[in-house]
Design a protein around this motif. Sequence first.
Motif, PDB file in Angstrom:
ATOM      1  N   ALA A  62     -23.203 -11.703  -5.170  1.00  0.00           N
ATOM      2  CA  ALA A  62     -23.546 -11.693  -3.740  1.00  0.00           C
ATOM      3  C   ALA A  62     -24.993 -11.269  -3.517  1.00  0.00           C
ATOM      4  O   ALA A  62     -25.604 -11.624  -2.506  1.00  0.00           O
ATOM      5  CB  ALA A  62     -22.595 -10.778  -2.984  1.00  0.00           C
ATOM      6  N   ALA A  63     -25.561 -10.528  -4.467  1.00  0.00           N
ATOM      7  CA  ALA A  63     -26.948 -10.083  -4.317  1.00  0.00           C
ATOM      8  C   ALA A  63     -27.889 -11.276  -4.164  1.00  0.00           C
ATOM      9  O   ALA A  63     -28.832 -11.240  -3.376  1.00  0.00           O
ATOM     10  CB  ALA A  63     -27.368  -9.242  -5.518  1.00  0.00           C
ATOM     11  N   ALA A 130     -26.713  -5.130  -8.442  1.00  0.00           N
ATOM     12  CA  ALA A 130     -26.504  -5.750  -7.134  1.00  0.00           C
ATOM     13  C   ALA A 130     -26.510  -4.671  -6.051  1.00  0.00           C
ATOM     14  O   ALA A 130     -27.067  -4.856  -4.955  1.00  0.00           O
ATOM     15  CB  ALA A 130     -25.195  -6.522  -7.112  1.00  0.00           C
ATOM     16  N   GLN A 131     -25.912  -3.534  -6.363  1.00  0.00           N
ATOM     17  CA  GLN A 131     -25.878  -2.442  -5.406  1.00  0.00           C
ATOM     18  C   GLN A 131     -27.296  -1.915  -5.140  1.00  0.00           C
ATOM     19  O   GLN A 131     -27.608  -1.477  -4.045  1.00  0.00           O
ATOM     20  CB  GLN A 131     -24.982  -1.315  -5.949  1.00  0.00           C
ATOM     21  N   ALA A 247     -22.725  -6.572  -0.192  1.00  0.00           N
ATOM     22  CA  ALA A 247     -21.864  -5.483  -0.662  1.00  0.00           C
ATOM     23  C   ALA A 247     -21.092  -5.973  -1.881  1.00  0.00           C
ATOM     24  O   ALA A 247     -20.782  -7.163  -1.990  1.00  0.00           O
ATOM     25  CB  ALA A 247     -20.908  -5.072   0.445  1.00  0.00           C
ATOM     26  N   TRP A 248     -20.769  -5.062  -2.766  1.00  0.00           N
ATOM     27  CA  TRP A 248     -20.155  -5.519  -4.027  1.00  0.00           C
ATOM     28  C   TRP A 248     -18.788  -6.132  -3.798  1.00  0.00           C
ATOM     29  O   TRP A 248     -18.321  -6.951  -4.585  1.00  0.00           O
ATOM     30  CB  TRP A 248     -20.123  -4.404  -5.060  1.00  0.00           C
TER      31      TRP A 248
ATOM     32  N   GLY B 221     -15.016   5.298  -0.613  1.00  0.00           N
ATOM     33  CA  GLY B 221     -14.761   5.113  -2.038  1.00  0.00           C
ATOM     34  C   GLY B 221     -15.546   3.957  -2.623  1.00  0.00           C
ATOM     35  O   GLY B 221     -15.907   3.973  -3.796  1.00  0.00           O
ATOM     36  N   ASN B 222     -15.822   2.957  -1.792  1.00  0.00           N
ATOM     37  CA  ASN B 222     -16.462   1.765  -2.320  1.00  0.00           C
ATOM     38  C   ASN B 222     -17.914   1.987  -2.691  1.00  0.00           C
ATOM     39  O   ASN B 222     -18.473   1.245  -3.489  1.00  0.00           O
ATOM     40  CB  ASN B 222     -16.356   0.611  -1.322  1.00  0.00           C
ATOM     41  N   SER B 223     -18.565   3.000  -2.076  1.00  0.00           N
ATOM     42  CA  SER B 223     -19.926   3.251  -2.511  1.00  0.00           C
ATOM     43  C   SER B 223     -19.958   4.254  -3.660  1.00  0.00           C
ATOM     44  O   SER B 223     -20.794   4.160  -4.543  1.00  0.00           O
ATOM     45  CB  SER B 223     -20.795   3.704  -1.345  1.00  0.00           C
TER      46      SER B 223
END
Lengths: 317, 307, 246
Positions: A62-63, A130-131, A247-248, B221-223
């Motif tokens: 997605a990045a 990606a984050q 977002a991942w 939690g996702n971050s």
Amino acid sequence: MRRSDLLTLTLLALLAVLPPVFFCTGHPFYLDLATRLVILAIAATSLNLVLGYGGMVSFGHAAYIGIGAYAVGIPVYHDLWGGAAWLASTSGWVHLALAMGLSALFALGTGAISLRTRGVHFIMITMAFAQMVYYLFVSLGTYGGDDGLVIEHRSRLPGISLDNPLQLYGLCLAVLVATIVIVRTIMRSRFGQVIKGARGNEERMATLGYNTYAYRLTAFVIAGAIAGLSGFLMGNFTAFISPEMMAWTRSGELMFMVILGGTATTPGPLLGTLIFIVTEELLSHYTRHWQLPFGLMLIGVVLFMRGGLTGAFRRRE
Amino acid sequence: MDFALVFVQMLNGLQLGLLLFLVASGLTLVFGILDFVNLAHGSLYMLGAFVCASLTFLTGNFLIAIALALPVMAVIGWGIERVVVRQLYRRDHLDQVLGSFGLLLVFDVAVHLIWGPAGIAIPLPAWLDTHIGLAEDVVIPVYRLLIIGTGLAVAALLFWLVHHTRFGMLIRAGASDRTMAGALGIDITRLFTLVFALGAALAGLAGMLVAPITEASIGMGNSVIITAFVVIVVGGIGSMKGAFIGAMIIGLIDTLGRSFIDDGFRLIMGTAAAETAGPAVSAMLIYLLMAVILALRPQGLFPPSGR
Amino acid sequence: MSLLTVRNLGKSFGGVAATDGLSLSVDRGEIHAIIGPNGAGKTTLIAQLSGTMLPDIGTVRFNGRDITRLSAHARARLGLTRSFQITSLVPGMTALENVALAAQVQEGHSFRFLRPVARIESLRTAALDQLYAVGLGTRAEQPVTALSHGEHRLVEMAVVLATGALLLLLDEPFAGLGSAESARMVAFLKTLKGTRTILLIEHDMNAVFALADRISVLVRGRIIATGGPDAIRASPAVRAAYLGGD
């Protein structure tokens, strides 16, 4: 003709005919839905190149969509509001070059590091990079940070107006067809054999004399550039971009689309995206919490339907 | 540079590092012994926060709530292991990633349905909700010390577990090695469930501890899961020592980066440029650090032997 | 003249020496067998020769070049390749595709994206030739998953040969073969005698003594004797360490 190619052509023919018909008979919503579908299918097809054929579980796809979309939004922003004159542009060619070029560069840099590892390491590292891009755009207050950025003008390309939904859709569909043809061609070539071989048995490939790292990195960069292109289209379609697009969990959805349709097949990514988007749309009519049945469906697919839908077809043949 | 500020930020970094260690240690256990990649580990962190919030309101005491919430989390972990995770041990990592991603989606909605869309703040007892002045310009919240103390205590407990028990031998062998476990006379099925439940409790504990500061919210939690991945990738996946040192490095670098990079950039470039570059670099700092470490050591700082 | 020269090779894991001052030379055109009891360090040796593992000390020279630090793929490009004891074919492909993939390295790099491999006659022909040579020409289009274990071993040989390598490291090609299949493999390897150089690492003594020009005996990470089959059979040191041992 092979069954998989027949399926691909049928799906593409449906996409070429149905949405424009709906649009012209007063249901523009379906064209919107189809545009999103086609753009995501481009990204999923490129992901299939690394994930499916190459066996590289890249969890950061997605990045590239985000990078591609910001490659439209940022030059347009500067064109409108000044600042960074060297970057300001409304030209589609500039946006396209930036979208694909920067995505390819990002793939090259992160791939060079992550492809030295395997398995779980690779999954986590691609996720982390990606984050990083996600947080980078969150931190850039100039371009809206968390809230995102409205793209005031769509890219200008000769002979086509991206403000016209039908023309935009036509472009997206043409790009999808090109992407499918490109990936299919690559995977049948000598290069493709090496990529498939490295997935099946890496040590064997090395002892035959193949530098698998270089081949994988090349595939990774090609997939990144194509996903960047899909981001360029996404930016022009939504006319709005935000870090949330990268977002991942979005990368996870893309992976799901590929798996759902069947990895390492030509129609798989398109079929998977189609089912994903249609299901999401149907569910969201009934409940705001479409993620719940979706999550259950995902678990179900993993537990009970290995090989995705095309896999299920193939077994029945 | 202001040393009082540096000291306070170091403590903040230590606190973040220890919280990250709680999350990363659970991941390490689950991956090290079960060879399972759990994307839903962050969901357990989130669930811990929400369960603890409810119990705090029910019992009226935050600490009692934690004591009750820990077994609740272990039971939740036990249930997940029984129903879904167990089916995925022998699958490849891609299937595990997707299956646990499905779990994550389910948990996000479940929390939404049970607790509603808004975040929930957890009130602290008065004696925790206060400060200690170490010097006239150095003020430390008591709760921060509690987090640091708890984190260190859990770390010590885990190290004892890993280095002085039969259970720990399995982790140090770096393996989901069923034959070895069999040879040691361990009931694998029970052990795996136990490990997963322990991992769930650890992630839940981190969520409970962080909730009074940030409040319990969907998506928390996702971050954290990605940061925890960075921690274990830097430390060496599967190594408890690596998870601890990785967590400390990431916690400190992230905290100090966010507080001092802007100032640093202002010294070497114009204020306007620094205002863009500063936040951008500090947002990417831990990932860049990860990139550098991996470029030098692709397996991380302390890769477990035998893997 | 020797094609491969190994000098004083050493590799240890956590203080335990797997290869310990090993020296060896393989002459052009010979079949040189390495035998040794289990745990003698055969696997580690072949990994170090093929480049998937690097030695701690010592040198490996191949065809006049020092290749001690080269990667596996670079060694293969110079003409040194190995077969695998556990059949190591690409599972999703046919026998022909597996062999063609090996033939493909002879054409230089594979950053060629357009022409479908299925339509490249040179690759097809080269692969088919090798498959006929091992007696599997009629099975070429079968997916490798549909072939028997004995056939896998033969495809493995075709793959290694198709690379055109000067030196073939064969890692227990007789493992798991029945007596008829073994005889077939011996007959096939005999046809290569003189045209290829082979380092044969093998447990099957009948095969070794039927094929080898020279035999080296590997015990606890070092070569304790090298010589013709008769000399090795007669050597008291070898008997003590190995044949009469365990």
